[in-house]
Design a protein around this motif. Structure first.
Motif, PDB file in Angstrom:
ATOM      1  N   SER A   1      -1.076  -8.145  -4.897  1.00 33.67           N
ATOM      2  CA  SER A   1      -1.272  -6.724  -4.598  1.00 33.67           C
ATOM      3  C   SER A   1      -1.806  -6.024  -5.849  1.00 33.67           C
ATOM      4  O   SER A   1      -3.012  -5.924  -6.039  1.00 33.67           O
ATOM      5  N   THR A   2      -0.932  -5.609  -6.759  1.00 36.07           N
ATOM      6  CA  THR A   2      -1.432  -4.961  -7.984  1.00 36.07           C
ATOM      7  C   THR A   2      -1.854  -5.991  -9.032  1.00 36.07           C
ATOM      8  O   THR A   2      -2.469  -5.635 -10.036  1.00 36.07           O
ATOM      9  N   GLY A   3      -1.453  -7.229  -8.838  1.00 36.42           N
ATOM     10  CA  GLY A   3      -1.767  -8.284  -9.814  1.00 36.42           C
ATOM     11  C   GLY A   3      -0.705  -8.442 -10.892  1.00 36.42           C
ATOM     12  O   GLY A   3      -0.752  -9.383 -11.690  1.00 36.42           O
ATOM     13  N   GLY A   4       0.279  -7.526 -10.915  1.00 33.35           N
ATOM     14  CA  GLY A   4       1.303  -7.555 -11.972  1.00 33.35           C
ATOM     15  C   GLY A   4       2.040  -8.892 -12.059  1.00 33.35           C
ATOM     16  O   GLY A   4       2.270  -9.415 -13.156  1.00 33.35           O
ATOM     17  N   THR A   5       2.388  -9.460 -10.912  1.00 37.83           N
ATOM     18  CA  THR A   5       3.130 -10.734 -10.896  1.00 37.83           C
ATOM     19  C   THR A   5       2.307 -11.854 -11.517  1.00 37.83           C
ATOM     20  O   THR A   5       2.799 -12.633 -12.345  1.00 37.83           O
ATOM     21  N   ILE A   6       1.051 -11.940 -11.153  1.00 37.01           N
ATOM     22  CA  ILE A   6       0.185 -13.017 -11.665  1.00 37.01           C
ATOM     23  C   ILE A   6      -0.061 -12.825 -13.162  1.00 37.01           C
ATOM     24  O   ILE A   6      -0.020 -13.783 -13.942  1.00 37.01           O
TER      25      ILE A   6
ATOM     26  N   LEU B   1       0.120 -19.738  -7.392  1.00 35.19           N
ATOM     27  CA  LEU B   1      -0.094 -19.463  -5.957  1.00 35.19           C
ATOM     28  C   LEU B   1       1.020 -18.570  -5.423  1.00 35.19           C
ATOM     29  O   LEU B   1       2.200 -18.887  -5.572  1.00 35.19           O
ATOM     30  N   ASP B   2       0.622 -17.457  -4.813  1.00 38.53           N
ATOM     31  CA  ASP B   2       1.584 -16.517  -4.242  1.00 38.53           C
ATOM     32  C   ASP B   2       1.125 -16.164  -2.824  1.00 38.53           C
ATOM     33  O   ASP B   2      -0.029 -16.397  -2.468  1.00 38.53           O
ATOM     34  N   ASP B   3       2.017 -15.581  -2.022  1.00 38.02           N
ATOM     35  CA  ASP B   3       1.559 -15.196  -0.686  1.00 38.02           C
ATOM     36  C   ASP B   3       0.595 -14.008  -0.770  1.00 38.02           C
ATOM     37  O   ASP B   3      -0.438 -13.988  -0.109  1.00 38.02           O
ATOM     38  N   ILE B   4       0.952 -13.032  -1.609  1.00 37.06           N
ATOM     39  CA  ILE B   4       0.165 -11.796  -1.706  1.00 37.06           C
ATOM     40  C   ILE B   4      -0.170 -11.538  -3.174  1.00 37.06           C
ATOM     41  O   ILE B   4       0.690 -11.712  -4.046  1.00 37.06           O
TER      42      ILE B   4
HETATM   43  C1  R5P Z   1       6.516 -10.316  -3.446  1.00 42.04           C
HETATM   44  O1  R5P Z   1       7.617 -10.852  -3.396  1.00 42.04           O
HETATM   45  C2  R5P Z   1       5.262 -11.051  -3.092  1.00 42.04           C
HETATM   46  O2  R5P Z   1       5.533 -12.384  -2.790  1.00 42.04           O
HETATM   47  C3  R5P Z   1       4.240 -10.988  -4.200  1.00 42.04           C
HETATM   48  O3  R5P Z   1       4.740 -11.670  -5.333  1.00 42.04           O
HETATM   49  C4  R5P Z   1       3.943  -9.556  -4.562  1.00 42.04           C
HETATM   50  O4  R5P Z   1       3.604  -8.844  -3.419  1.00 42.04           O
HETATM   51  C5  R5P Z   1       2.835  -9.472  -5.581  1.00 42.04           C
HETATM   52  O5  R5P Z   1       2.668  -8.140  -5.892  1.00 42.04           O
HETATM   53  P1  R5P Z   1       1.890  -7.702  -7.199  1.00 42.04           P
HETATM   54  O6  R5P Z   1       0.543  -8.367  -7.178  1.00 42.04           O
HETATM   55  O7  R5P Z   1       1.808  -6.210  -7.084  1.00 42.04           O
HETATM   56  O8  R5P Z   1       2.717  -8.129  -8.367  1.00 42.04           O
END
Ligand code: R5P
Length: 297
Positions: free
Chosen positions: A225-230, A220-223
């Motif tokens: 975006s590109t999906g790289g973190t997940i 679970l994350d706030d955002i």
């Molecule tokens: C950054 O600190 C946010 O909490 C998210 O982890 C980030 O925005 C996710 O970005 P992305 O999906 O591009 O990895």
């Protein structure tokens, strides 16, 4: 219908309308239903050169503007809505997803604090955001600003999924409060990873032993975006023996090919709220927002 309490709060003769911006039409409709207020009739179009145009048919005494700002042009629409509503006695603004909130400080000399620059331009009586990336951004508004927490409604949704010995993971320390809040609702374990951002779409997640063997895990994350973190977090969890891995977030930005990246990385499903109107926005924050205007928050 609004309660007597609401009529008292805003005065019997006051008209209240939900004013939707172009990016938040579904959510604004749901808030209007939930709160029992009418939706203002609004026309959206563009001039031949691409500039945005809008017109609100009836300006209410109390305007509740709802507009997320994922794109620069959505921010323009928000400013237009504020200006068009300027005859209202009270203007409340709900920015469910606040673009630029990740640019919340000056990381290098010569950079703007973009979140501050945009917040300063908002002229309203009150501002509400939802799980804004960093609550420090609230202090940049010149008017009272409140962040609403959608983690419990996401937790409620996760509780309705048939998960085996579930666990919730924050991909970085910044998401730990979010995960704690959702986990409290579920009464399940939670933990966090350590993330270093390498570039706009690449991150390094530090290897960490977490007891996820045979368990279903929700990241679970706030955002997203590109999906790289997940993607990186899911790889580590799989290496640690996790069973099914789900991706959940408050704000499904889902830039570029993020959805494909997530599924290609073996994510079972994506769960998100409707702060942004996407096909995965299955958890609604409408009641959370409606509660504010019903005087329950
Ligand atoms: C950054 O600190 C946010 O909490 C998210 O982890 C980030 O925005 C996710 O970005 P992305 O999906 O591009 O990895």
């Amino acid at each position: 219908m609004p309660s007597d309490q609401q009529f008292c709060r805003y005065g019997m003769k006051d008209s209240v309308s939900i004013i939707s911006g172009p990016s938040s039409q579904v959510l604004a409709g749901r808030v209007a239903r939930a709160a029992g207020y009418p939706l203002a009739a609004i026309e959206f179009s563009r001039f031949p050169d691409g500039e945005r145009y809008l017109r609100i048919s009836d300006i209410p005494d109390h305007a509740i503007i709802i507009q997320s700002t994922p794109a620069d042009s959505d921010y323009i629409s928000l400013l237009q809505l504020l200006d068009a509503s300027s005859a209202s006695d009270q203007i409340d603004v709900v920015i469910p997803y606040s673009g630029y909130a990740r640019q919340d400080k000056r990381f290098r000399d010569g950079e703007p604090v973009s979140a501050r620059a945009l917040a300063r331009a908002i002229t309203a009586d009150r501002v509400f955001t939802i799980n804004i990336h960093n609550e420090n951004v609230l202090s940049y508004f010149d008017v009272p600003a409140t962040d609403l927490n959608a983690a419990p409604v996401v937790g409620e949704y996760i509780a309705s999924m048939e998960l085996n010995d579930p666990m919730i993971i924050a991909p970085d320390k910044g998401a730990i409060d979010l995960v704690r809040s959702a986990s409290e609702y579920l009464g399940v374990d939670f933990d966090y990873m350590e993330k270093t951002r390498l570039s706009g779409d690449d991150v390094l997640i530090k290897t960490k032993e977490i007891d996820v063997a045979g368990r279903d895990v929700v990241i679970l994350d706030d955002i997203i975006s590109t999906g790289g973190t997940i993607v990186k977090t899911a790889m580590l969890l799989r290496n640690n023996g996790a069973n099914r891995v789900f991706a959940a977030c408050i704000h499904p930005v889902l830039a570029r090919n993020a959805v494909l990246r997530l599924f290609a990385a073996g994510i079972e499903d994506i769960i998100a709220t409707d702060t942004l109107d996407r096909s995965v926005s299955r958890v609604s924050v409408a009641e959370l927002i409606a509660d504010v205007f019903r005087g329950n928050r």
